[in-house]
Design an enzyme around this catalytic site. Sequence first.
Site, PDB file in Angstrom:
ATOM      1  N   THR A   1     -90.105  14.123  59.387  1.00  0.00           N
ATOM      2  CA  THR A   1     -88.881  14.052  60.193  1.00  0.00           C
ATOM      3  C   THR A   1     -88.969  12.923  61.211  1.00  0.00           C
ATOM      4  O   THR A   1     -88.041  12.114  61.353  1.00  0.00           O
ATOM      5  CB  THR A   1     -88.661  15.385  60.935  1.00  0.00           C
ATOM      6  OG1 THR A   1     -88.681  16.460  60.003  1.00  0.00           O
ATOM      7  CG2 THR A   1     -87.337  15.381  61.669  1.00  0.00           C
TER       8      THR A   1
ATOM      9  N   TYR B   1     -79.972  22.163  52.716  1.00  0.00           N
ATOM     10  CA  TYR B   1     -78.597  22.086  52.209  1.00  0.00           C
ATOM     11  C   TYR B   1     -78.309  23.064  51.063  1.00  0.00           C
ATOM     12  O   TYR B   1     -77.266  23.709  51.059  1.00  0.00           O
ATOM     13  CB  TYR B   1     -78.231  20.648  51.789  1.00  0.00           C
ATOM     14  CG  TYR B   1     -76.742  20.464  51.569  1.00  0.00           C
ATOM     15  CD1 TYR B   1     -75.891  20.279  52.644  1.00  0.00           C
ATOM     16  CD2 TYR B   1     -76.199  20.520  50.297  1.00  0.00           C
ATOM     17  CE1 TYR B   1     -74.525  20.157  52.454  1.00  0.00           C
ATOM     18  CE2 TYR B   1     -74.840  20.397  50.094  1.00  0.00           C
ATOM     19  CZ  TYR B   1     -74.001  20.215  51.175  1.00  0.00           C
ATOM     20  OH  TYR B   1     -72.650  20.100  50.985  1.00  0.00           O
TER      21      TYR B   1
ATOM     22  N   TYR C   1     -93.617  23.170  55.133  1.00  0.00           N
ATOM     23  CA  TYR C   1     -92.964  22.805  56.394  1.00  0.00           C
ATOM     24  C   TYR C   1     -91.701  23.639  56.550  1.00  0.00           C
ATOM     25  O   TYR C   1     -90.735  23.468  55.803  1.00  0.00           O
ATOM     26  CB  TYR C   1     -92.645  21.299  56.370  1.00  0.00           C
ATOM     27  CG  TYR C   1     -91.998  20.729  57.610  1.00  0.00           C
ATOM     28  CD1 TYR C   1     -91.961  21.405  58.819  1.00  0.00           C
ATOM     29  CD2 TYR C   1     -91.416  19.468  57.552  1.00  0.00           C
ATOM     30  CE1 TYR C   1     -91.366  20.851  59.936  1.00  0.00           C
ATOM     31  CE2 TYR C   1     -90.813  18.895  58.667  1.00  0.00           C
ATOM     32  CZ  TYR C   1     -90.792  19.597  59.860  1.00  0.00           C
ATOM     33  OH  TYR C   1     -90.195  19.046  60.965  1.00  0.00           O
TER      34      TYR C   1
ATOM     35  N   ARG D   1     -83.313  22.427  60.948  1.00  0.00           N
ATOM     36  CA  ARG D   1     -82.852  21.294  60.143  1.00  0.00           C
ATOM     37  C   ARG D   1     -82.492  21.709  58.725  1.00  0.00           C
ATOM     38  O   ARG D   1     -81.723  21.028  58.057  1.00  0.00           O
ATOM     39  CB  ARG D   1     -83.929  20.199  60.095  1.00  0.00           C
ATOM     40  CG  ARG D   1     -84.070  19.444  61.417  1.00  0.00           C
ATOM     41  CD  ARG D   1     -85.103  18.329  61.291  1.00  0.00           C
ATOM     42  NE  ARG D   1     -85.278  17.609  62.547  1.00  0.00           N
ATOM     43  CZ  ARG D   1     -84.650  16.489  62.881  1.00  0.00           C
ATOM     44  NH1 ARG D   1     -83.778  15.953  62.043  1.00  0.00           N
ATOM     45  NH2 ARG D   1     -84.875  15.907  64.035  1.00  0.00           N
TER      46      ARG D   1
ATOM     47  N   LYS E   1     -96.691  24.038  58.429  1.00  0.00           N
ATOM     48  CA  LYS E   1     -96.181  23.549  59.710  1.00  0.00           C
ATOM     49  C   LYS E   1     -95.014  24.461  60.063  1.00  0.00           C
ATOM     50  O   LYS E   1     -93.981  24.442  59.404  1.00  0.00           O
ATOM     51  CB  LYS E   1     -95.728  22.088  59.596  1.00  0.00           C
ATOM     52  CG  LYS E   1     -95.094  21.544  60.867  1.00  0.00           C
ATOM     53  CD  LYS E   1     -94.596  20.116  60.682  1.00  0.00           C
ATOM     54  CE  LYS E   1     -93.934  19.612  61.953  1.00  0.00           C
ATOM     55  NZ  LYS E   1     -93.398  18.233  61.798  1.00  0.00           N
TER      56      LYS E   1
ATOM     57  N   ILE F   1     -98.782  19.601  64.312  1.00  0.00           N
ATOM     58  CA  ILE F   1     -98.260  18.383  63.702  1.00  0.00           C
ATOM     59  C   ILE F   1     -97.230  17.866  64.693  1.00  0.00           C
ATOM     60  O   ILE F   1     -96.203  18.493  64.920  1.00  0.00           O
ATOM     61  CB  ILE F   1     -97.698  18.654  62.302  1.00  0.00           C
ATOM     62  CG1 ILE F   1     -98.862  19.066  61.374  1.00  0.00           C
ATOM     63  CG2 ILE F   1     -96.981  17.426  61.751  1.00  0.00           C
ATOM     64  CD1 ILE F   1     -98.459  19.494  59.990  1.00  0.00           C
TER      65      ILE F   1
END
Length: 299
Positions: free
Chosen positions: A50, A113, A139, A144, A168, A210
């Site tokens: 990201t 999405y 992750y 997001r 993460k 991270i």
Amino acid sequence: MPQGEPRFGRMIPAMVTPFNEKLELDLDRAQQLADRLVKGGSDALIINGTTGESPTVFYPQKMELFKAVVSAVDGRVPVIANVGDNCTADTVDFAHDVEKTGVDGFMCVVPYYNKPPQEGLYQHFRTIARSVDLPIILYNIPGRCVINMTAETTLRLANECDNIVAIKEASGKMDQIKAIVDAAPEGFCVYSGDDSATLDIMKLGGVGVISTIGNVAPARMKEIVDLCAKGDFEAAQAANDKLLPLMDGLFETSNPILVKEALKLVGFPVGGVRLPLVDATPAQSERLAGIMRAVGVLD
């Protein structure tokens, strides 16, 4: 590797992706930044996550970036390539290509999405894991990706896929994170995906972070995670409190706008951000500089 030391270490910057004045990849600067972060005390590097603007760096550019960083790091620390996408087949194909660049591991984000159910997440990650040999860091970032991967799904993957070795966690759900830590198989690592949550997650048994701030102040963030790893939470809290205003300040607007601005302010410019992100405003830059001076990162 000493018993109990995570294979990828404890303080892993999610490296920004340097661009030139035309917003093309600046591979020389990427190599210089990777070297700077290794010398600053980073235990490994995440490339093109990201913070590395993965949505606007296309596959051929990602390949160039991975090769450049692997060359610059030259085996000093592990290099972990973010290859995750929201199409399972594309992720597998891309991971096969990236394996050939010499990276040491992959990071794969929860598919965004599409909004798959938990069974879809499980099958997505299991399919990737069975298709590659390198170790994988999952992750989870629902802010997001819209959906949250539950502790149950994470643990199912951790137990069934030998090369899924870490997660993460950026869900902010401490009960979920504790459930993963408490029930994870031996050797499975939980990393904070949020600098400001690192201390709390390590108190629960997480191994490190991270990190975004690791681009700007790697030695300071490493001090915090190393103190936590020793169990000296009082000293870790003091070090964390000193740096916390900058951890929060870097997220006044969308990441990585301000971490790139921070690198410019410390005299290591890495270019701007690609649309649809926009560069820091003068007011944002001024506020950021004030915070950086207050925490001792800027003279």
